[in-house]
Write a protein that holds these residues in place. Sequence first.
Motif, PDB file in Angstrom:
ATOM      1  N   ALA A 177      -0.725   5.148  -7.358  1.00 15.96           N
ATOM      2  CA  ALA A 177      -1.499   5.354  -6.026  1.00 15.96           C
ATOM      3  C   ALA A 177      -3.060   4.729  -6.388  1.00 15.96           C
ATOM      4  CB  ALA A 177      -1.475   6.563  -5.627  1.00 15.96           C
ATOM      5  N   MET A 178      -3.392   3.923  -5.645  1.00 15.78           N
ATOM      6  CA  MET A 178      -4.859   3.386  -6.107  1.00 15.78           C
ATOM      7  C   MET A 178      -5.904   2.990  -4.912  1.00 15.78           C
ATOM      8  SD  MET A 178      -4.872  -0.238  -7.875  1.00 15.78           S
ATOM      9  CE  MET A 178      -6.623   0.083  -8.007  1.00 15.78           C
ATOM     10  N   ARG A 179      -6.873   3.027  -5.162  1.00 13.51           N
ATOM     11  CA  ARG A 179      -7.925   2.531  -4.123  1.00 13.51           C
ATOM     12  C   ARG A 179      -8.977   1.312  -4.657  1.00 13.51           C
ATOM     13  NH1 ARG A 179     -11.282   7.541  -2.050  1.00 13.51           N
ATOM     14  NH2 ARG A 179     -11.844   6.398  -0.230  1.00 13.51           N
ATOM     15  N   ASP A 180      -9.268   0.654  -3.730  1.00 13.61           N
ATOM     16  CA  ASP A 180     -10.220  -0.411  -4.200  1.00 13.61           C
ATOM     17  C   ASP A 180     -11.699  -0.026  -4.652  1.00 13.61           C
ATOM     18  OD1 ASP A 180     -12.311  -0.640  -1.736  1.00 13.61           O
ATOM     19  OD2 ASP A 180     -10.188  -0.505  -0.859  1.00 13.61           O
ATOM     20  N   ALA A 181     -12.289  -0.602  -5.249  1.00 16.40           N
ATOM     21  CA  ALA A 181     -13.537  -0.180  -5.830  1.00 16.40           C
ATOM     22  C   ALA A 181     -14.386   0.536  -4.883  1.00 16.40           C
ATOM     23  CB  ALA A 181     -14.415  -1.080  -6.553  1.00 16.40           C
ATOM     24  N   HIS A 182     -14.563   0.046  -3.478  1.00 18.34           N
ATOM     25  CA  HIS A 182     -15.392   0.644  -2.383  1.00 18.34           C
ATOM     26  C   HIS A 182     -14.889   1.738  -1.874  1.00 18.34           C
ATOM     27  CE1 HIS A 182     -18.003  -2.860  -3.204  1.00 18.34           C
ATOM     28  NE2 HIS A 182     -16.837  -3.768  -2.885  1.00 18.34           N
TER      29      HIS A 182
END
Length: 453
Positions: A177-182
Amino acid sequence: MQREWNEECAVVGIYGHDEASKLAYFCLHSLQHRGQEAAGISSSDGEKLYTIKDRGLVTRVFSEQKLAKLKGSAAIGHTRYSTAGDDSILDAQPVFARYDLGEMSIVHNGNLTNAKKVRQELINRGAIFQTFMDTENLIHLIAKSDEHKLEDRIVDAVKKLEGAYSLIFLSRTKMFAMRDAHGFRPLSLGRIGDGYVVASETCAFDLIGAKFIRDVEPGEMLIFEKEKALRSVKIFEPTPKHCIFEYVYFARPDSNVFGKNVYQMRKNMGYELAKERPIDADMVIPVPDGGVPAAIGYSQQSGIPFEMGIMRNHYIGRTFIEPTQEMRDLKVKMKLSPLQSMIEGKRIIVIDDSIVRGTTSRRIVRMLKEAGAAEVHMRISSPPTTDPCYYGVDTPDKEKLIAANMSVEEIAHFIEADSLAYLSNEGLLRSVGGDAHNYCTACFTGEYVVNPE
Ligand code: AMP
């Protein structure tokens, strides 16, 4: 720029639970407000991935029998929100693929701003695409990466992406699971029994009895693997720019998004609006359901009584997704009706969360006047929506945004209100805690964090 077809949506992932696909189904149900166009789930039993997806609401797409086919203790799911004209089942998620390392499925919430460029490069290298979805770019980037492990290939692939993404990947044995840097779009982590859940909003945790642990950090990837502790990899330095529109409109009031309760944020917007834009009237009424918390805030701050002057028929979908103007007008009529005995002869403050094209406000003002209102004052609990979103909220192009083309006075005239006022951008930021640099407000300011293609 040509916008891609991947606006708003909800994602969910369950790992390490015998009822993974059922839990994913319930989570999608509570996240249905984020997308009503299509729904899907992929599961894994360690040997094989199973995927079912279709157009329509979660309850229509799945049945007991279908869920029984989604075997295994890991599952990821998606509900999709689409814009006019793209109604293909091919565009539903999860996106499943077989590649040299085996099988994988991906769900995505957000919008990639460099999707066209990445796609063209992939096509130049021989890739063939079946859909218009950004997510398919990711599949190709992962399949073509020179790395030997899926984990490294994901890292390799996301480094080529720009824009907004909350992503969940499922392989036969692992979940990522991941999110962009912002961290434009929300994504939270919770515990369910001995397993884990990841979801766009915490209201999904409440439904299945999961315990909130924390948000997935911007730029972070979580790796779920059998019999191993949960791992966290920092892929990008976090530079938070959370979507403020999640607080204004998109998220459910009972969710805690970006660490704060959505209902409370909306109520604060109402307080601020009453302070900034007071007016004498007999009652404050919300445009249901979106305007309710802000109207309560406005009423409490101003001392003007709160009333439900407009009833909402809950069995009609959101009006915004209809492609033609006539259909939108008709659907607003079907959806909202005035409580005449309450309204007649009264000076009314109407609170809504936003004005996009102006259709809803115009219809509501007319409806209230026809029901005998003496005065109708429209108050909006966010600033004028002047610019399109390229990071995942479905807003029309600039020429269709009424506030991009008319002054507030002109809009007031267009919607036939006795007065119209919006919350200021400063007031909005105050409502959500004042930490302005943590939020993306591009739809109200035109200040884009990542330049659209
Ligand atoms: P409009 O009638 O085009 O001015 O749209 C305004 C109404 O749509 C308001 O009542 C909002 O609550 C709602 N709205 C605002 N943004 C969105 C969105 N991205 N998707 C669906 N509905 C929205």
